[in-house]
Structures are given as C-alpha cells and as structure tokens.
Design an enzyme around this catalytic site. Structure first.
Site, PDB file in Angstrom:
ATOM      1  N   CYS A  67     -32.907  15.056 -19.394  1.00 17.68           N
ATOM      2  CA  CYS A  67     -33.665  15.716 -20.461  1.00 17.68           C
ATOM      3  C   CYS A  67     -34.551  16.805 -19.865  1.00 17.68           C
ATOM      4  O   CYS A  67     -35.789  16.754 -19.946  1.00 17.68           O
ATOM      5  CB  CYS A  67     -34.497  14.683 -21.223  1.00 17.68           C
ATOM      6  SG  CYS A  67     -35.068  15.242 -22.837  1.00 17.68           S
TER       7      CYS A  67
ATOM      8  N   CYS B 114     -30.174  25.116 -28.925  1.00 13.35           N
ATOM      9  CA  CYS B 114     -31.472  24.545 -28.575  1.00 13.35           C
ATOM     10  C   CYS B 114     -32.539  25.629 -28.658  1.00 13.35           C
ATOM     11  O   CYS B 114     -32.275  26.795 -28.374  1.00 13.35           O
ATOM     12  CB  CYS B 114     -31.418  23.969 -27.152  1.00 13.35           C
ATOM     13  SG  CYS B 114     -32.962  23.199 -26.612  1.00 13.35           S
TER      14      CYS B 114
END
Length: 350
Positions: free
Chosen positions: A108, A296
């Site tokens: 992440c 994103c």
C-alpha cells in the site's frame, strides 16, 4: 473524527432485502457449503450458502519488523489511524525528526506517499516545517514504483515533489528494526525520529488461512480470472482477500495494491458471474488482475497526482501521472460523494 467517516451499514442492507449478521466468521467449510459465526450459542451458528463471496480484507503484519508495533504508528485501520492522530498531537508539543516508511513486503505505497506529503503540508501549517527533518523510507526499487512497476515519468515527478518539500528518501532496502527513537535499516543506518508512521505488509484473515483447499500461506484465496476460487466454482474472492501473482522480483520484496478501484472491478466481475450461474449459465465475465485499469488519486496536502493507466501491471500501452491542485479537490469531492452515497444506500450509483 471517526464519526465523520463511519456510519451504520445495517439500514442499507435491510433496505435492499439483505439479511445482515454482524458477527465474527470463525469457520468456512466449502465442502459442506457453510460459514460459522461466533454468537451466544456454544458452537456458533452455521449459515449455509449456494454461493460464497470472501471479501475479508487484510490484517496488518506488524511482526515483519521488530519494534514496529511498539515504537511507530500506522494508519491502515481506523483504530490505528486514531492512535496516529493522538501521537501527532503529542508530537506538536515536542517536535523532532519525522520518518514515513513502507516496509519490505508492503503493497500500500499510495497511502505512504499520501501520508508523507500531507505530513509535509501539516508541518508547514503548524509553522515548524523548517525545524523538522522529514524522511521517506521504502522497499520500492525506485520512487513511484507504487507496487505496480511504476509509470512513465513517475520517478522524475516524485523526485521533483521530494526536492520541493525538502524530503530525503532511502529506497530499495529492508528495515532491520524500529528502535524507540530511530528506524534502523539493514546494514545499520539509523534514521532518527520523534514521530514515525510505518505501512506494514498485509496478510489475509485466519478464518480463510485455515482452509487449506482455499488459501495460500498468507491467507489469500487463489482465484481464476473469474474470481472463482481455483478449487470451488461456488466460492469467490474479491479485494485484498484474493491472491495476486507479482510479475517481477525486486531486491527487497514489494507487494501489489489490491484496494480501491481493483476491488470494485473484482466485485463487479464476481457478481456478474454469480448472476449467470443462478440463471443456469456458465460464468462468462473475466478480468485478469493485471489487466484492470489503474485509477488512483494521490492526495498531497493542497496538491496531488492523478494516476491513470490502461493496465494495473505491465506491459502497458498507456500510463500517465497528472500533478496539480485539482487532484486534491477531486479527492475531497470523491470522499464526500462516496460517503453520501453509502450512507443513504444509493448503491447502484457509480
């Protein structure tokens, strides 16, 4: 405040005719087609199923680096984020160096970058930016790898961001341990801190890992491109719970991000295939994880980066990073829209 981003999910489920059981799943039996949950009965209650979707998310693997759990904070669960916020308030009373890190095996990286640049922004707002040394530590082989192999000009863009914000970076090396006042890299390099936020690797849930016919060693479900499990046609896995092959090896291991947009695509694929099975048809929707689009928005204080690519993993035909304050505004807008939609049960909206 946590109440600003949380809400009761039961009304949404009930409004759509879905029975909601808020309880810990303790056992999955794919041969008997049942899931057992903990409740006030001695052995729990078993729920039978025709189709099962495993969307159990992740657990933090905090033991990957000695001292991480005791000496640093993380932000990857709500309770952890609350603790990180409390530590920040204490830090403001006695400022010092700050380290933001993503350990070996972490996937992440977007969250680490967002925290890094938002930290720089908050230090400036607090009037202590020039007094605080800010350092980024990552297992990535280069800046902007993000666990997806990087995108065109991503490394140069991130280097520019770090120079602008006067941030040092240590890349492509594992963290040996986290001491009470320093992140110590393999080889002995010490990076002092008064505040350290570290993103750890994720692992699957124990209830999944115990089912060896479903799970790999990390507790993720091995799936086909239909998101059916490799062994059971009536069991699906989506999101972080699905196992994803990493198509490369790096000197220091890095994971692949499976949260956000990829989870949505996996869930839509699984739902379409279950609907086909209910109609007596074969599952006909498939989408290899690597072929999912990369979509994103990375927030960076009052700035940010929009990240777009035709495929999550290389080889790709197209990929672009678009910096600018519009990314920050997009992130804020999406947050408010998503929470409004979810709170009111408008689940069919995009």
């Amino acid at each position: 405040m946590s109440e600003d981003i949380t809400f009761e999910v039961a009304p949404t489920f009930e409004g759509h005719g879905i029975e909601f059981v808020h309880a810990e799943a303790t056992a999955i039996d794919p041969d008997r087609r049942s899931v057992t949950v903990a409740d006030d009965t001695p052995d729990g209650t078993a729920y039978g199923y025709d189709y099962l979707v495993i969307a159990t998310g992740y657990r933090n693997r905090l033991d990957v680096v000695p001292g991480l759990a005791d000496n640093a904070v993380t932000i990857t669960t709500l309770p952890d984020a609350i603790k990180a916020g409390e530590a920040w308030q204490r830090f403001l009373e006695a400022p010092g160096p700050v380290v933001v890190a993503a350990t070996q095996g972490a996937g992440c990286f977007g969250a680490a970058y967002e925290f890094l640049f938002n930290m720089s922004h908050q230090l400036r707002k607090a009037g202590i930016k020039k007094r605080v040394k800010l350092t980024y530590v990552s297992a990535e082989p280069f800046l902007g790898h993000f666990g997806i192999g990087g995108l065109p000009h991503g490394e140069s863009l991130l280097k520019m961001f770090l120079r602008k914000e006067n941030i040092d970076a240590h890349l492509d090396g594992p963290i040996d341990h986290v001491a009470s006042d320093a992140v110590v890299l393999e080889g002995g390099t010490e990076i002092p801190f008064a505040y350290a936020m570290v993103v750890p690797p994720f692992v699957g849930q124990d209830v999944v890992r115990r089912v060896r016919t479903l799970s790999d060693d990390k507790g993720y479900v091995k799936v086909r491109d239909t998101y059916q499990s490799e062994k059971y046609d009536d069991v699906y896995a989506v999101g972080v719970a699905a196992a994803v092959d990493v198509p490369w090896q790096t000197p220091t291991p890095v994971g692949v991000p499976k949260t956000g947009f990829p989870t949505e695509v996996m869930a839509h694929t699984a739902a379409a295939n279950i609907a086909a099975q209910i109609r007596g048809e074969k599952p006909n929707r498939s989408k290899a994880f690597g072929d999912i689009k990369a979509v994103c928005v990375m927030d960076a204080g009052n700035n940010g980066v929009i990240i777009l690519a035709d495929k999550m993993l290389p080889p790709r035909k197209h990929g672009v990073l678009i910096p600018g304050p519009q990314a920050h505004l997009m992130k804020l807008g999406f947050e408010k829209y998503f929470l409004w939609k979810a709170r009111h049960g408008y689940v069919t909206l995009p």
